[in-house]
Design an enzyme around this catalytic site. Sequence first.
Site, PDB file in Angstrom:
ATOM      1  N   HIS A 273      88.100  -3.099  84.730  1.00 27.65           N
ATOM      2  CA  HIS A 273      86.785  -2.529  84.426  1.00 27.65           C
ATOM      3  C   HIS A 273      86.071  -2.324  85.744  1.00 27.65           C
ATOM      4  O   HIS A 273      85.864  -3.263  86.511  1.00 27.65           O
ATOM      5  CB  HIS A 273      85.965  -3.451  83.523  1.00 27.65           C
ATOM      6  CG  HIS A 273      84.632  -2.867  83.161  1.00 27.65           C
ATOM      7  ND1 HIS A 273      84.444  -2.081  82.033  1.00 27.65           N
ATOM      8  CD2 HIS A 273      83.427  -2.929  83.794  1.00 27.65           C
ATOM      9  CE1 HIS A 273      83.191  -1.691  81.971  1.00 27.65           C
ATOM     10  NE2 HIS A 273      82.543  -2.195  83.021  1.00 27.65           N
ATOM     11  N   CYS A 274      85.691  -1.079  86.012  1.00 28.19           N
ATOM     12  CA  CYS A 274      85.107  -0.722  87.305  1.00 28.19           C
ATOM     13  C   CYS A 274      83.585  -0.641  87.192  1.00 28.19           C
ATOM     14  O   CYS A 274      83.064   0.236  86.485  1.00 28.19           O
ATOM     15  CB  CYS A 274      85.675   0.623  87.775  1.00 28.19           C
ATOM     16  SG  CYS A 274      85.006   1.166  89.364  1.00 28.19           S
ATOM     17  N   PRO A 275      82.839  -1.515  87.866  1.00 22.11           N
ATOM     18  CA  PRO A 275      81.378  -1.444  87.802  1.00 22.11           C
ATOM     19  C   PRO A 275      80.814  -0.210  88.497  1.00 22.11           C
ATOM     20  O   PRO A 275      79.673   0.187  88.227  1.00 22.11           O
ATOM     21  CB  PRO A 275      80.936  -2.735  88.515  1.00 22.11           C
ATOM     22  CG  PRO A 275      82.089  -3.105  89.395  1.00 22.11           C
ATOM     23  CD  PRO A 275      83.316  -2.653  88.681  1.00 22.11           C
TER      24      PRO A 275
ATOM     25  N   GLU B 277      81.070   2.097  85.693  1.00 21.28           N
ATOM     26  CA  GLU B 277      80.620   1.468  84.447  1.00 21.28           C
ATOM     27  C   GLU B 277      81.516   1.871  83.274  1.00 21.28           C
ATOM     28  O   GLU B 277      81.031   2.273  82.218  1.00 21.28           O
ATOM     29  CB  GLU B 277      79.157   1.821  84.159  1.00 21.28           C
ATOM     30  CG  GLU B 277      78.160   0.906  84.853  1.00 21.28           C
ATOM     31  CD  GLU B 277      78.265  -0.534  84.394  1.00 21.28           C
ATOM     32  OE1 GLU B 277      78.498  -0.763  83.190  1.00 21.28           O
ATOM     33  OE2 GLU B 277      78.146  -1.433  85.237  1.00 21.28           O
TER      34      GLU B 277
END
Length: 276
Positions: free
Chosen positions: A137-139, A142
């Site tokens: 999950h890439c912040p 998002e």
Amino acid sequence: PFLEVTMFKNVFGSGFLVRTAHVILTWVITLILFLHDTELRKQEETGQLVQPVLFVLLVLVSVLLYFAVSLMDPGFILSDDSDLQFTLGVTEEQMDMIPPTTKSLRQRRCGHCLLQQPMRSKHCQTCQHCVRRYDHHCPWIENCVGERNHRWFVLYLAVQLLVLLWGLHIAWTGFSYTPTWQLWLRTNSTLLAVAVLVALLSLIVLLLLGSHLYLVSLNTTTWEFMSRHRISYLKHCGADENPFDRGTFHNLWGFFCVWGTVVWEQVYFREGSDQV
């Protein structure tokens, strides 16, 4: 309807501020590069518009790819049982090809959303969905990086790196020379701050792109690479053993050029049978 609601939440949810900040920062940096006495401004003033137009178009492409990756369905598993085959694009004939011994693995049930998880999928606590071929999950975007948007994520990183390196070169051409360091810092402070920021972002994107290309060449994911000791279908494998590795060329070809769903249970047990 579900996908429309999901996209609405993606646009106006917690990622809204992150995406807005990304877009504003991108165009502010681009504007600064044009306002200072860089080669882009000089070319624009002399009517040589090829490079300025190409640079702006490349920035625009990077922004569009950013939104495409951040709003795209990464491969959410939305249904169970009979609907699962349709969602995954797996026919009954393909399911029959999976050895019976894989039943316990391919029928692993998620403890959060209670859906059956195909091999290489994982539940994302942030997105609250299971994702096929989950990577991470890439912040920054998002969103999860999974089976459906992973290649677009790598393409985005490549385009973004090209934009950043070009922007760094443009910033370098805009520094004006002065007799003293104090005067130089006052004259070039804004451009220097932009150059430092772009250099830092270039290093981060370069490391991200390099690591993803390396993992793709091995046909593994960030999650599998970092947590293989906790993953049921990898715990029994050796440190250098990857049941999904089909050779560097085939791994890269399958990742970038082959569209559609892969039944990883078939690959996993075929490779296992070949090693026996």
